[in-house]
Design an enzyme around this catalytic site. Structure first.
Site, PDB file in Angstrom:
ATOM      1  N   ARG A  90       0.779  -1.036  -0.454  1.00 29.31           N
ATOM      2  CA  ARG A  90       0.102   0.182  -0.189  1.00 29.31           C
ATOM      3  C   ARG A  90       0.675   1.362  -0.189  1.00 29.31           C
ATOM      4  O   ARG A  90       0.784   2.476  -0.886  1.00 29.31           O
ATOM      5  CB  ARG A  90      -0.903  -0.093   1.262  1.00 29.31           C
ATOM      6  N   SER A 191      -6.483  -2.828  12.026  1.00 32.43           N
ATOM      7  CA  SER A 191      -7.593  -2.143  12.808  1.00 32.43           C
ATOM      8  C   SER A 191      -8.749  -2.879  13.700  1.00 32.43           C
ATOM      9  O   SER A 191      -9.299  -2.748  15.200  1.00 32.43           O
ATOM     10  CB  SER A 191      -7.538  -0.998  12.236  1.00 32.43           C
ATOM     11  N   LEU A 192      -9.737  -3.664  12.920  1.00 33.75           N
ATOM     12  CA  LEU A 192     -10.412  -4.255  13.901  1.00 33.75           C
ATOM     13  C   LEU A 192     -10.029  -4.686  14.946  1.00 33.75           C
ATOM     14  O   LEU A 192     -10.973  -4.894  15.841  1.00 33.75           O
ATOM     15  CB  LEU A 192     -11.841  -4.426  12.601  1.00 33.75           C
TER      16      LEU A 192
END
Ligand SMILES: Cc1cc2nc3c(=O)[nH]c(=O)nc-3n(C[C@H](O)[C@H](O)[C@H](O)COP(=O)(O)OP(=O)(O)OC[C@H]3O[C@@H](n4cnc5c(N)ncnc54)[C@H](O)[C@@H]3O)c2cc1C
Length: 324
Positions: A90, A191-192
């Site tokens: 990314r 992140s979750l």
């Protein structure tokens, strides 16, 4: 406390526009520790459609599926940046796109899936297909215009393994927190999971210690004596746009000492104006958000200035390598 990310500080973002960094700014003002703010993750491929805020996300799974990045004249460019081409990570892809856009003066690049089987594309990406079609782009026949957008903040309110901040009894969970788990560059989808694990730890810790504390129920009402009715909203909305422009132009994917200094000087003017406005007007949601955006912008640029190296999501042309 969980008040999300800080994407709304930037002009182009995938975050909901309530993500103005309220939690982080509150903790900073209360003298809590805020860390790693320079590590802002930009998603490489948000749909380029001026006026859309937040931007619609074109999942990275599309590059995994075989989509190819092209400049506006249709040429592939990832071979200049990474042997993995469009499958590079990314941050590398976001920097490559940013560089091509800046060098060519273009507003976006393209993502191309026209060489793939149209039926398969529709089946794998029904939402993206429908969204683009609603804008007149049939992705099975036409390239998708994309540009990077602010997406995730690795840093935030420093917490321990119980999700407790440096301020006793103040817990921070979710994107506003800095657990250190993501280092300087988050892997997609972590992140979750982080939020769930730390929320569980915070709940358990709170139950263990709750009996040890006294609470003061006599919190006085907000006193707005001496302030006048809210100023014209245009003053606040215009300043928000200026924060967005400063952050996106000077504190984005690629940074430099000069860009950060320029951002600092411009944000300082907005800070002075906003503090004076805040003191003399009745507090509104909008002026609180503007203040928080300026606080968060300041923290990102100050911590970016302090890091004299490129590491993770923080890349500066003045110190292009990581310190050993
Ligand atoms: C488009 C997109 C796709 C993503 N995909 C993934 C993924 O696939 N996997 C993954 O792990 N992560 C993903 N992320 C990141 C992940 O969604 C966020 O990191 C996560 O939702 C953060 O959780 P949170 O509880 O901190 O904040 P949020 O989920 O943003 O919730 C914050 C809440 O606080 C409220 N709020 C805001 N300000 C205030 C205030 N001042 N007072 C009171 N309430 C307030 C908001 O309304 C909101 O309800 C994605 C993010 C985006 C934007």
């Amino acid at each position: 406390m969980a008040t999300g990310g800080v994407g709304a500080v930037y002009q182009t973002t995938t975050n909901p526009l309530v993500a103005t960094g309220d939690g982080i700014a509150m903790v900073y003002r209360a003298k809590g520790t805020v860390k790693d703010m320079e590590f802002v993750q930009f998603h490489p491929t948000a749909l380029y459609h001026p006026g859309d805020r937040p931007s619609f996300l074109i999942t990275e799974a599309m590059r995994g599926y075989g989509a190819v990045l092209r400049t506006m004249d249709g040429k592939e460019f990832m071979q200049k940046y990474d042997p993995r081409l469009s499958l590079a990570p990314r941050d590398i892809v976001a920097r490559a796109i940013d560089n091509e856009m800046k060098n060519r003066g273009d507003d976006h690049v393209y993502l191309d899936v026209t060489h793939k089987d149209p039926e398969e594309t529709r089946k794998h990406f029904p939402n993206i297909y429908e969204k683009c079609l609603s804008l007149g782009i049939d992705i099975t026949k036409e390239y998708i215009p994309v540009a990077p957008a602010a997406h995730y903040l690795c840093g935030g309110i420093l917490v321990d393994l119980n999700a407790q901040s440096s301020i006793e009894r103040l817990y921070a969970v979710g994107e506003c927190s800095c657990t250190g788990l993501h280092g300087g560059n988050r892997l997609a989808s972590n992140s979750l999971i982080e939020a769930v694990v730390y929320a569980d730890a915070a709940a358990k810790h709170t139950l263990e210690v709750v009996d040890q504390y006294d609470y003061n129920p006599d919190i006085p009402e907000w006193n707005d004596e001496g302030t006048r009715s809210p100023e014209e909203m245009v003053l606040i909305t215009q300043s928000m746009k200026e924060v967005n422009q400063i952050m996106s132009t000077y504190v984005g994917i690629v940074r430099s000492d000069l860009r950060l200094k320029r951002a600092w000087d411009r944000l300082d003017i907005l800070y002075e104006e906003t503090e004076s406005l805040f003191k003399r007007s009745v507090a509104s949601k909008e002026i609180c958000e503007l203040r928080n955006m300026i606080n968060v912008g300041y923290l990102i640029m100050r911590q970016a200035m302090e890091r004299k190296e490129s590491r993770g999501l923080h890349y500066t042309i003045d110190y292009p390598h990581a310190k050993k």
